[in-house]
Design an enzyme around this catalytic site. Structure first.
Site, mmCIF file in Angstrom:
data_model
loop_
_atom_site.group_PDB
_atom_site.id
_atom_site.type_symbol
_atom_site.label_atom_id
_atom_site.label_comp_id
_atom_site.label_asym_id
_atom_site.label_seq_id
_atom_site.Cartn_x
_atom_site.Cartn_y
_atom_site.Cartn_z
ATOM 1 N N LYS A 9 -1.709 5.150 3.555
ATOM 2 C CA LYS A 9 -1.903 4.392 4.793
ATOM 3 C C LYS A 9 -0.811 4.746 5.818
ATOM 4 O O LYS A 9 0.184 5.404 5.473
ATOM 5 C CB LYS A 9 -1.921 2.900 4.446
ATOM 6 C CG LYS A 9 -3.080 2.492 3.523
ATOM 7 C CD LYS A 9 -3.018 0.993 3.213
ATOM 8 C CE LYS A 9 -4.153 0.552 2.299
ATOM 9 N NZ LYS A 9 -4.099 -0.920 2.035
ATOM 10 N N TYR A 49 -13.739 -0.831 5.235
ATOM 11 C CA TYR A 49 -13.307 -2.181 4.838
ATOM 12 C C TYR A 49 -14.374 -3.245 5.115
ATOM 13 O O TYR A 49 -14.054 -4.438 5.190
ATOM 14 C CB TYR A 49 -11.993 -2.550 5.545
ATOM 15 C CG TYR A 49 -10.765 -1.919 4.915
ATOM 16 C CD1 TYR A 49 -10.469 -2.103 3.559
ATOM 17 C CD2 TYR A 49 -9.880 -1.162 5.680
ATOM 18 C CE1 TYR A 49 -9.335 -1.545 2.987
ATOM 19 C CE2 TYR A 49 -8.735 -0.596 5.102
ATOM 20 C CZ TYR A 49 -8.468 -0.796 3.762
ATOM 21 O OH TYR A 49 -7.342 -0.241 3.184
ATOM 22 N N PHE A 57 -7.514 -11.642 7.504
ATOM 23 C CA PHE A 57 -6.686 -10.444 7.640
ATOM 24 C C PHE A 57 -7.483 -9.225 8.101
ATOM 25 O O PHE A 57 -6.924 -8.134 8.232
ATOM 26 C CB PHE A 57 -5.970 -10.125 6.315
ATOM 27 C CG PHE A 57 -6.895 -9.862 5.138
ATOM 28 C CD1 PHE A 57 -7.465 -8.614 4.934
ATOM 29 C CD2 PHE A 57 -7.201 -10.879 4.236
ATOM 30 C CE1 PHE A 57 -8.309 -8.365 3.859
ATOM 31 C CE2 PHE A 57 -8.048 -10.639 3.142
ATOM 32 C CZ PHE A 57 -8.610 -9.383 2.963
ATOM 33 N N THR A 91 -2.279 -5.487 -5.448
ATOM 34 C CA THR A 91 -2.475 -5.550 -3.992
ATOM 35 C C THR A 91 -1.243 -6.081 -3.270
ATOM 36 O O THR A 91 -0.823 -5.530 -2.246
ATOM 37 C CB THR A 91 -3.702 -6.436 -3.675
ATOM 38 O OG1 THR A 91 -4.837 -5.889 -4.351
ATOM 39 C CG2 THR A 91 -3.968 -6.491 -2.185
ATOM 40 N N ARG A 102 3.325 0.537 -4.966
ATOM 41 C CA ARG A 102 3.585 -0.708 -4.223
ATOM 42 C C ARG A 102 4.776 -1.462 -4.804
ATOM 43 O O ARG A 102 5.518 -2.124 -4.081
ATOM 44 C CB ARG A 102 2.328 -1.575 -4.242
ATOM 45 C CG ARG A 102 1.191 -1.011 -3.378
ATOM 46 C CD ARG A 102 -0.101 -1.740 -3.649
ATOM 47 N NE ARG A 102 -1.193 -1.321 -2.760
ATOM 48 C CZ ARG A 102 -2.472 -1.644 -2.960
ATOM 49 N NH1 ARG A 102 -2.822 -2.376 -4.025
ATOM 50 N NH2 ARG A 102 -3.396 -1.249 -2.116
ATOM 51 N N ASN A 112 0.974 -2.255 2.417
ATOM 52 C CA ASN A 112 1.062 -1.914 0.991
ATOM 53 C C ASN A 112 0.770 -0.444 0.684
ATOM 54 O O ASN A 112 0.459 -0.084 -0.444
ATOM 55 C CB ASN A 112 0.207 -2.876 0.154
ATOM 56 C CG ASN A 112 -1.270 -2.767 0.471
ATOM 57 O OD1 ASN A 112 -1.677 -1.970 1.316
ATOM 58 N ND2 ASN A 112 -2.071 -3.552 -0.218
ATOM 59 N N HIS A 115 -4.334 3.000 -0.477
ATOM 60 C CA HIS A 115 -5.636 2.484 -0.903
ATOM 61 C C HIS A 115 -6.121 3.294 -2.093
ATOM 62 O O HIS A 115 -5.931 4.507 -2.143
ATOM 63 C CB HIS A 115 -6.674 2.616 0.221
ATOM 64 C CG HIS A 115 -8.078 2.388 -0.268
ATOM 65 N ND1 HIS A 115 -8.595 1.127 -0.426
ATOM 66 C CD2 HIS A 115 -9.037 3.256 -0.706
ATOM 67 C CE1 HIS A 115 -9.834 1.229 -0.911
ATOM 68 N NE2 HIS A 115 -10.126 2.511 -1.089
ATOM 69 N N GLU A 126 -17.007 5.753 -1.327
ATOM 70 C CA GLU A 126 -15.844 6.030 -0.478
ATOM 71 C C GLU A 126 -15.554 7.533 -0.387
ATOM 72 O O GLU A 126 -15.216 8.027 0.692
ATOM 73 C CB GLU A 126 -14.617 5.266 -1.008
ATOM 74 C CG GLU A 126 -14.760 3.752 -0.798
ATOM 75 C CD GLU A 126 -13.617 2.944 -1.407
ATOM 76 O OE1 GLU A 126 -12.678 3.541 -1.983
ATOM 77 O OE2 GLU A 126 -13.677 1.706 -1.307
HETATM 78 P P1 IDP Z 1 -6.653 -3.391 -2.669
HETATM 79 O O1 IDP Z 1 -6.187 -2.479 -1.555
HETATM 80 O O2 IDP Z 1 -5.577 -3.594 -3.689
HETATM 81 O O3 IDP Z 1 -7.965 -2.970 -3.268
HETATM 82 P P2 IDP Z 1 -8.133 -5.526 -1.330
HETATM 83 O O4 IDP Z 1 -8.205 -6.935 -1.810
HETATM 84 O O5 IDP Z 1 -9.358 -4.681 -1.480
HETATM 85 O O6 IDP Z 1 -6.867 -4.845 -2.020
HETATM 86 O O7 IDP Z 1 -7.730 -5.595 0.205
HETATM 87 C C1 IDP Z 1 -7.794 -4.435 1.009
HETATM 88 C C2 IDP Z 1 -6.541 -4.349 1.841
HETATM 89 O O8 IDP Z 1 -6.540 -5.427 2.775
HETATM 90 C C3 IDP Z 1 -5.229 -4.512 1.077
HETATM 91 O O9 IDP Z 1 -4.784 -3.326 0.455
HETATM 92 C C4 IDP Z 1 -4.296 -4.952 2.174
HETATM 93 O O10 IDP Z 1 -3.898 -3.841 2.993
HETATM 94 C C5 IDP Z 1 -5.212 -5.851 3.006
HETATM 95 N N1 IDP Z 1 -5.100 -7.241 2.600
HETATM 96 C C6 IDP Z 1 -5.699 -7.834 1.553
HETATM 97 N N2 IDP Z 1 -5.366 -9.132 1.481
HETATM 98 C C7 IDP Z 1 -4.545 -9.371 2.515
HETATM 99 C C8 IDP Z 1 -3.849 -10.532 2.982
HETATM 100 O O11 IDP Z 1 -3.930 -11.629 2.422
HETATM 101 N N3 IDP Z 1 -3.086 -10.348 4.105
HETATM 102 C C9 IDP Z 1 -2.964 -9.158 4.745
HETATM 103 N N4 IDP Z 1 -3.601 -8.054 4.338
HETATM 104 C C10 IDP Z 1 -4.372 -8.144 3.230
HETATM 105 MG MG MG Z 2 -9.861 -2.888 -2.430
#
Ligand code: IDP
Ligand code: MG
Length: 149
Positions: A9, A49, A57, A91, A102, A112, A115, A126
């Site tokens: 990212k 997304y 978010f 995450t 991470r 973070n 992806h 994807e």
């Molecule tokens: P992942 O990347 O570990 O699969 P997901 O739940 O699919 O996590 O969420 C996608 C992305 O959205 C996360 O990697 C993060 O960048 C962002 N994200 C998820 N939850 C939050 C949150 O509560 N606050 C801010 N960003 C979030």
């Molecule tokens: Mg995800």
């Protein structure tokens, strides 16, 4: 064999962590079958997304992922999807195991760094969304006899 879609990212690129992040996957033995640097369009970000649309978010996430270039990779290996998820870590960086990307480099969920696809269905979708078939390479690695049994 599985394929998974990885995105370094914008924070990973801006913080000069492209090398260490690629190394994390490479040293595991995961095979890079596609890799490119790109500026993500608003439309591609929203499609990638889409499952998170409506979450509080979501708009900040689109802003984040389009804010600077990213490096996108397709990685291949046995159980590559879970292997890459383990390498990336949970995450929320605070919940990510030390030693994961991470867990070592992250601080907040909205920054973070990486992806990784989370299921075979999403990985296939994807990889197809981010790569043209002609950008995915089929090649031999001499080291594979020491990595794959
Ligand atoms: P992942 O990347 O570990 O699969 P997901 O739940 O699919 O996590 O969420 C996608 C992305 O959205 C996360 O990697 C993060 O960048 C962002 N994200 C998820 N939850 C939050 C949150 O509560 N606050 C801010 N960003 C979030
Ligand atoms: Mg995800």
């Amino acid at each position: 064999m599985e394929r998974t879609l990885i995105i370094i990212k914008p924070d990973g690129v801006e913080r000069l962590l492209v090398g260490p992040i690629i190394t994390s996957f490479e040293q595991h033995g995961l095979k890079i079958v596609g890799m490119k640097m790109m500026q993500v369009s608003d439309a591609l970000a929203r499609e990638h997304y889409a499952v998170h649309e409506g979450q509080p978010f979501f708009e900040p996430l689109i802003e984040y992922i389009t804010s600077a270039p990213v490096v996108v990779m397709a990685l291949e290996g046995p159980e590559a999807i879970q292997m890459a998820r383990n390498t990336i870590g949970a995450t929320k960086p605070i919940e990510a195991t030390p030693g994961s990307i991470r867990g070592d480099f992250g601080m907040m969920v909205g920054r973070n760094l990486v992806h990784g696809s989370d299921s075979p269905e999403n990985a296939a979708a994807e990889v197809a969304l981010w790569f043209d078939e002609s950008e995915l390479l089929d090649y031999e690695r001499v080291v594979d006899r020491w990595i794959l049994e």
